[in-house]
Design an enzyme around this catalytic site. Structure first.
Site, mmCIF file in Angstrom:
data_model
loop_
_atom_site.group_PDB
_atom_site.id
_atom_site.type_symbol
_atom_site.label_atom_id
_atom_site.label_comp_id
_atom_site.label_asym_id
_atom_site.label_seq_id
_atom_site.Cartn_x
_atom_site.Cartn_y
_atom_site.Cartn_z
ATOM 1 N N LYS A 1 -1.260 7.276 -2.935
ATOM 2 C CA LYS A 1 -0.082 7.999 -2.434
ATOM 3 C C LYS A 1 -0.077 9.458 -2.882
ATOM 4 O O LYS A 1 0.159 10.359 -2.067
ATOM 5 C CB LYS A 1 1.181 7.267 -2.905
ATOM 6 N N LYS B 1 -2.667 2.664 -15.468
ATOM 7 C CA LYS B 1 -2.777 3.498 -14.277
ATOM 8 C C LYS B 1 -3.825 4.591 -14.398
ATOM 9 O O LYS B 1 -4.516 4.922 -13.451
ATOM 10 C CB LYS B 1 -1.410 4.121 -13.962
ATOM 11 N N ARG C 1 6.104 14.396 -9.172
ATOM 12 C CA ARG C 1 6.564 14.033 -10.509
ATOM 13 C C ARG C 1 5.521 14.395 -11.570
ATOM 14 O O ARG C 1 4.342 14.518 -11.282
ATOM 15 C CB ARG C 1 6.831 12.526 -10.593
ATOM 16 N N PHE D 1 -11.430 4.411 2.812
ATOM 17 C CA PHE D 1 -12.446 4.139 1.799
ATOM 18 C C PHE D 1 -13.801 3.971 2.483
ATOM 19 O O PHE D 1 -13.868 3.549 3.655
ATOM 20 C CB PHE D 1 -12.102 2.854 1.029
ATOM 21 N N THR E 1 -2.678 11.178 -3.952
ATOM 22 C CA THR E 1 -3.833 11.818 -3.313
ATOM 23 C C THR E 1 -3.505 12.243 -1.893
ATOM 24 O O THR E 1 -3.847 13.353 -1.463
ATOM 25 C CB THR E 1 -5.028 10.846 -3.316
ATOM 26 N N ALA F 1 10.010 4.602 -11.337
ATOM 27 C CA ALA F 1 10.550 4.181 -10.046
ATOM 28 C C ALA F 1 11.053 2.746 -10.048
ATOM 29 O O ALA F 1 11.842 2.374 -9.180
ATOM 30 C CB ALA F 1 9.500 4.354 -8.953
ATOM 31 N N PHE G 1 5.928 4.265 -6.396
ATOM 32 C CA PHE G 1 5.603 2.904 -5.967
ATOM 33 C C PHE G 1 5.794 2.734 -4.454
ATOM 34 O O PHE G 1 5.586 3.665 -3.698
ATOM 35 C CB PHE G 1 6.419 1.876 -6.762
ATOM 36 N N TRP H 1 -9.448 12.275 0.075
ATOM 37 C CA TRP H 1 -10.128 12.080 -1.215
ATOM 38 C C TRP H 1 -11.529 12.700 -1.178
ATOM 39 O O TRP H 1 -11.935 13.388 -2.106
ATOM 40 C CB TRP H 1 -10.221 10.584 -1.543
#
Length: 558
Positions: free
Chosen positions: A73, A107, A96, A384, A75, A275, A303, A412
């Site tokens: 998210k 994470k 954030r 991906f 990214t 969150a 999230f 990405w």
């Protein structure tokens, strides 16, 4: 295959001096406070006074329920900002701040990934400009004032058994969740049950992120309920004369932090409430400042859309009187296959059937954004290398049958260039009319608010309240807090309150365990399931691979 780590890409970047980024936004140099070459704080109040205030388009990036496969998210948010810049738009990003707990826990880093990152990545993920430390200091000063008041006579009659204000630290440490403080004899205070939360779960963080001026910050702090008297009446921080000192500690932390992406798109990184415990959005002052400086502002909520986006819309937008012009729901084929029942070890294998079984999770989040909130929505598939032609075709066809606009994003690997199609679709969508509504009204009872979120947003059938939760709900309404919005504390991994129920569960009951008032932040926290305010480290924490060499170069952050 991934050939470079995120941190190696970030460390190889050619950063512009932050003065040049501020100049790009036409920010006067007198409004810029420099924290080295590549970070700065901005005088938000003078920016907010600009006549063209609020002219930018606001784009909210959210996601499906997260899985161990990853969704990307942040990214996508960073890449979309870069892509908007590439197609000639004056764009900004508002995100954030990462918390040290998740960075060193499960994470890892939280500054984007690949060629869609905000930089300097190491600084942002670690101490940054000291905002979270300031919030922790303010929180713990209030805790010290509470116990000091009890020690010196307790004229307010604060019941030590009903002190609800806990100490914090910015680290995952399960050992400190529940402790006994004040041991060691009379001079060391009164022994009582106590505990620690993670700093980003502190109400101080939520207050900082919702206040729009220093005066409002102080006024909100004054309203914090720290505990209850022996007669069960609330005691506030204002009654302890705490608001002045706490605001002094937060004076600099309140100013938005300016950094840049790898492609030099300006970014505000400011505030970071959890969150699944708090409201999961960056600060209102950063968002509004960005809207006054750019034509397109990309922001995100923590999230999945059932948590971060719901709170962004029902809490932040309501408080700040703003609304998004478009919503982007991020998903990956890998994550959708996990929602369809595939184990993480098997995600590289083509499985279009499992993908289709997991699609209802995506559909539910899109339905919520479009049908419940009335906002124009697009799906971004964070691509991906393992995604196959058949899987991509199956996904697009399933979305097409539902009338959902979907685009592939490859930011990405390609940075902004990989998000051009997404950026063009978002710009077009921002020009279309929307009919924004909230999921509930403030005039609803607390019970009605909770049931509307459970039924309309989660897709649950009913709620089951503990005896304690029912009693607390009635007391909060008697104390005059019933008209506040609610902040649902729920697992991020499922639409339900059971983290193992992936996909789109139906006919489930959400168990309401307890409620608490965050009077300064202006919302009621509703606890479901076994949500904790202090996370623990996983069996193999990310901290074990972080290192620094003799030249001070950090490795292993992500």
């Amino acid at each position: 295959m991934k050939q470079y780590s995120d941190i190696s890409i970030a460390q190889a970047a050619n950063l512009h001096p932050i003065a040049k980024i501020a100049e790009k936004l036409a920010i006067d140099n007198e409004l810029v406070e420099y924290y080295g070459k590549y970070k700065a704080k901005i005088d938000y109040e003078k920016i907010a006074m600009k006549e063209e205030a609020g002219r930018g388009k606001l784009i909210l990036v959210t996601a499906i329920n997260p899985t161990p496969a990853g969704e990307g998210k942040t990214t996508t948010s960073v890449g979309l900002g870069d892509a908007l810049q590439q197609i000639g738009k004056k764009a900004m990003i508002a995100l954030r701040e990462p918390s040290l707990g998740p960075v060193f826990g499960m994470k890892g880093g939280a500054a984007g990934g690949g060629y869609a990152q905000v930089v300097p990545m190491e600084d942002i993920n670690l101490h940054f400009t000291g905002d979270i430390h300031a919030i922790g200091s303010a929180n713990n000063l209030l805790a010290a004032l509470i116990d000091n008041h009890i020690f010196y006579g307790n004229v307010l009659g604060l019941d030590p058994r009903r002190v609800v204000w806990r100490r914090v630290m910015d680290m995952n440490d399960r050992q400190l969740r529940n402790i006994i403080s004040g041991l060691g004899g009379k001079t060391n205070g009164m022994p009582r049950e106590d505990g620690f939360d993670i700093t980003v779960a502190s109400e101080i963080m939520a207050i900082l992120c919702l206040a729009e001026s220093m005066e409002e910050l102080k006024a909100r702090i004054r309203k914090i309920v720290v505990g209850y008297t022996f007669a069960n009446e609330p005691v506030t921080a204002g009654e302890l004369n705490a608001e002045g000192a706490l605001t002094a500690l937060l004076k600099d932390a309140f100013k938005p932090n300016l950094v840049q992406t790898l492609e030099h798109t300006p970014a505000f990184i400011h505030g970071g409430p959890f969150a699944n415990i708090a409201h999961g959005c960056n600060s209102v002052v950063a968002t509004k400042a960005a809207l006054n400086l750019a034509d397109y502002v990309v922001t995100e909520a923590g999230f999945g859309a059932d948590l971060g986006a719901e709170k962004f819309l029902d809490i932040k937008c309501r408080s700040a009187n703003i609304e998004p012009d478009a919503v982007v729901v991020v998903a990956t084929i890998r994550a959708l296959k996990m929602h369809g029942g595939v184990k993480k070890a098997e995600l590289n294998n083509e499985n279009a059937d499992a993908l289709l079984k997991g699609m209802p999770n995506l559909f539910k989040h899109v339905e919520n954004m479009q049908d419940v909130y009335g906002i124009n929505t697009i799906v971004a598939i964070n691509q991906f290398p393992t995604d196959t032609v058949e899987e991509i075709h199956a996904l697009k066809q399933a979305c097409q049958e539902k009338g959902i606009n979907v685009v592939l994003s490859n930011v990405w690997a390609q940075g902004g260039q990989g998000g051009i199609e997404l950026a063009e679709a978002v710009v077009e969508m921002c020009e279309q009319p929307s009919h924004f509504e909230f999921a509930y009204e403030l005039s609803d009872s607390l019970l009605e608010k909770v049931e509307k979120v459970v039924q309309r947003i989660y897709g649950g059938s009913q709620t089951e309240w503990s005896v304690s939760a029912k009693r607390t709900m009635k007391k909060l309404e008697r104390d005059g807090y019933g008209s506040m919005p609610i902040c649902m504390a729920k697992t991020q991994y499922s639409l339900s309150d059971d983290k193992v129920k992936r996909g789109r569960p139906e006919n489930f009951t959400v168990n309401i365990r307890d409620l608490s008032v965050s009077a300064g932040a202006g919302f009621i926290v509703v606890f479901t399931g076994d949500i904790l305010r202090m996370p623990g480290l996983p069996k193999i924490p990310a901290a074990e691979v972080v290192d620094v060499d003799g030249n001070g170069k950090i490795s292993g952050l992500f």
